[in-house]
Write a protein that holds these residues in place. Structure first.
Motif, PDB file in Angstrom:
ATOM      1  N   ASN A  32      34.096  62.195 104.320  1.00 38.62           N
ATOM      2  CA  ASN A  32      34.084  60.908 103.626  1.00 38.62           C
ATOM      3  C   ASN A  32      33.016  59.975 104.191  1.00 38.62           C
ATOM      4  O   ASN A  32      33.081  58.755 104.012  1.00 38.62           O
ATOM      5  CB  ASN A  32      35.458  60.237 103.730  1.00 38.62           C
TER       6      ASN A  32
ATOM      7  N   ARG B 297      29.220  61.285 100.948  1.00 39.77           N
ATOM      8  CA  ARG B 297      29.746  62.637 100.778  1.00 39.77           C
ATOM      9  C   ARG B 297      30.858  62.693  99.731  1.00 39.77           C
ATOM     10  O   ARG B 297      31.116  63.756  99.168  1.00 39.77           O
ATOM     11  CB  ARG B 297      30.273  63.139 102.125  1.00 39.77           C
ATOM     12  N   ASN B 298      31.509  61.566  99.480  1.00 35.33           N
ATOM     13  CA  ASN B 298      32.645  61.570  98.564  1.00 35.33           C
ATOM     14  C   ASN B 298      32.620  60.308  97.710  1.00 35.33           C
ATOM     15  O   ASN B 298      32.854  59.217  98.210  1.00 35.33           O
ATOM     16  CB  ASN B 298      33.959  61.663  99.354  1.00 35.33           C
TER      17      ASN B 298
ATOM     18  N   LYS C  71      40.731  54.510  98.576  1.00 40.14           N
ATOM     19  CA  LYS C  71      40.537  53.390  99.498  1.00 40.14           C
ATOM     20  C   LYS C  71      40.092  52.137  98.755  1.00 40.14           C
ATOM     21  O   LYS C  71      39.258  51.365  99.231  1.00 40.14           O
ATOM     22  CB  LYS C  71      39.510  53.742 100.581  1.00 40.14           C
TER      23      LYS C  71
ATOM     24  N   ASP D 228      31.133  59.344 110.632  1.00 40.50           N
ATOM     25  CA  ASP D 228      31.658  58.538 109.531  1.00 40.50           C
ATOM     26  C   ASP D 228      30.577  57.625 108.960  1.00 40.50           C
ATOM     27  O   ASP D 228      30.580  57.309 107.766  1.00 40.50           O
ATOM     28  CB  ASP D 228      32.834  57.695 110.022  1.00 40.50           C
TER      29      ASP D 228
ATOM     30  N   THR E 210      29.366  58.041 105.080  1.00 40.21           N
ATOM     31  CA  THR E 210      28.297  57.381 104.339  1.00 40.21           C
ATOM     32  C   THR E 210      27.117  57.129 105.276  1.00 40.21           C
ATOM     33  O   THR E 210      27.295  56.987 106.487  1.00 40.21           O
ATOM     34  CB  THR E 210      28.752  56.040 103.731  1.00 40.21           C
TER      35      THR E 210
END
Length: 445
Positions: free
Chosen positions: A331, A388-389, A394, A282, A333
């Motif tokens: 998701n 990645r997204n 959020k 993550d 970073t």
């Protein structure tokens, strides 16, 4: 490192109180004799670790004796308290009483071996060879006396102030300063780590560092979680390190803070023997060695990790970036420290790889840092932030097709003639800018 005074208290450039750690360092450094910083590092940090586990053990033992409910020599009692079991021959009192004896080096070796034997999580981790002929036993005994007299890790105030963590971090930074370029391989300056952590905000999830050095990224991530109301265990820590001595430093650095982690070691390193091939993290925080030319890239021309293009054989910068992108969760970073040249170099197709990364929209933010931040080099560095997204979610805004550039080259203060640190205000300014750009609720307040 010069010490700044504010309101009568010693402080370093990051505002951290420097009391016992600075005093202990100055005294210990005088006892170093002919040992170089790299060799002395293992000697002194090993002793501090030994004193810590013994102090905490004795604290639990005293309570067990007073309660009279359990056998104070029952190993399971200490394991239930999440305390390392310290066998009789490894207890600090024995070393303290023998500090002036010529056998002190051999006694320390036996203590280290006994603790590793009875605590599986520490096996292969602790330094040894204190009994070697080249180590002055009088100075070693003086060092044992110094640690005995200066620190009681079981003291309530000591635990509250994380004296062990502060001493350990301060000693690592001082050794890095004295070792120069070599020191930078195992220690990333605290202010740089703080920028990465404050920008990525690793509250919960898997945190990974493929070249973890002495574990500073993990320590600061764990502190961040606790400072924001989380707990040890909210993040799962994974890492890899190719230098065995540095790997042991990392394991000790995490163990003294009670941080569980899966830290792998092999001589081949993350490129050639990726120990955590299936991990998707993550958060990834990394400070790879800059501009490494002998990374064996000629043997990895068709690796699955190079989805943006095969990195040049003569420079590993874009191999690190792609290795890190490969390990990101959907998701996830990442924050990566690299030399400034990584932003502009066209060596052997680097420009094409950079273009492919931008077109794939994996670059979220770039931060240009001031020079003189690192022990290992005076050249300026930059921070790459990968995501990645970038879709909204959020509480974040839609950042697709956008990259934020932050120019922080004029920030920081000189702490001596050759080295600069980012202040708390600098770190907050950079992080707030990033969070505001991402559209986070309350960012910059």
């Amino acid at each position: 490192m010069p010490i700044k005074k504010k309101n009568g208290k010693n402080q370093n450039g990051n505002g951290a109180l420097l009391g016992i750690e600075n005093e202990l360092w100055e005294a210990a450094d005088k006892l170093r004799g002919h040992l170089d910083a790299a060799e002395y590092k293992s000697v002194v940090l090993g002793l501090i670790f030994l004193k810590y586990v013994s102090d905490i053990f004795e604290q639990v033992r005293e309570r067990v004796e007073n309660e009279g409910l359990d056998d104070p020599e029952d190993r399971d009692v200490y394991l239930a308290e999440r305390t390392f079991w310290v066998p009789k021959e490894a207890r600090w009192k024995i070393l303290q009483d023998s500090a002036k004896h010529e056998s002190i080096g051999n006694l320390i070796d036996k203590a280290m071996e006994a603790i590793e034997r009875d605590n599986p999580s520490l096996r292969g981790m602790l330094p040894g060879n204190y009994g070697r002929a080249t180590l002055d036993k009088r100075r070693l005994g003086d060092l044992v006396d110094l640690v005995s007299n200066k620190i009681n890790f079981a003291d309530e105030e000591s635990r509250k102030q994380d004296t062990l963590g502060r001493v350990y971090e301060y000693f690592l930074s001082q050794f890095a300063s004295q070792e120069g370029r070599k020191g930078g391989e195992f220690y990333t300056p605290r202010s740089v780590v703080r920028v990465l952590v404050e920008m990525l905000e690793p509250y919960v999830g898997r945190v990974y560092d493929p070249c973890c050095g002495s574990g500073g990224m993990f320590v600061q991530s764990d502190k961040f979680v606790q400072e924001h109301g989380g707990r040890i265990g909210d993040i799962a820590i994974y890492g890899q390190e190719s230098n065995h001595t540095t790997w042991r430093l990392c394991k000790m650095n995490l163990a003294v803070r009670g941080i569980d982690a899966d830290i792998r070691w092999n001589n081949d390193g993350s490129f050639h023997k990726d120990e955590l091939r299936d991990l998707r993290a993550d958060f990834i925080l990394a400070n790879p060695p800059f501009n490494i030319s002998d990374w064996g890239g000629e043997r990895l021309r068709d690796d699955v990790r190079w989805k943006f293009g095969a990195p040049p054989v003569g420079n590993a910068n874009y191999a690190w970036l792609q290795h890190i992108d490969y390990h990101l969760a959907p998701n996830g970073t990442a924050g990566v420290v690299l030399a400034n040249g990584s932003m502009s170099s066209n060596q052997s197709g680097e420009g094409e790889i950079r273009k492919a990364m931008l077109e794939a929209d994996v670059v979220d933010c770039m931060v240009a840092l001031p020079g003189q931040l690192f022990y290992s080099t005076q050249i300026p560095a930059c921070l790459w932030f990968l995501a990645r997204n970038k879709n909204p979610g959020k509480g974040l805004r839609d950042r697709r097709g956008q990259v934020l550039f932050i120019d922080a080259r004029k920030l920081g203060v000189l702490v001596d003639r050759t080295r600069r640190e980012l202040t708390e205000e600098d770190i907050k300014k950079i992080a707030d800018t990033y969070h505001a750009w991402r559209g986070e609720d309350g960012a910059g307040e």
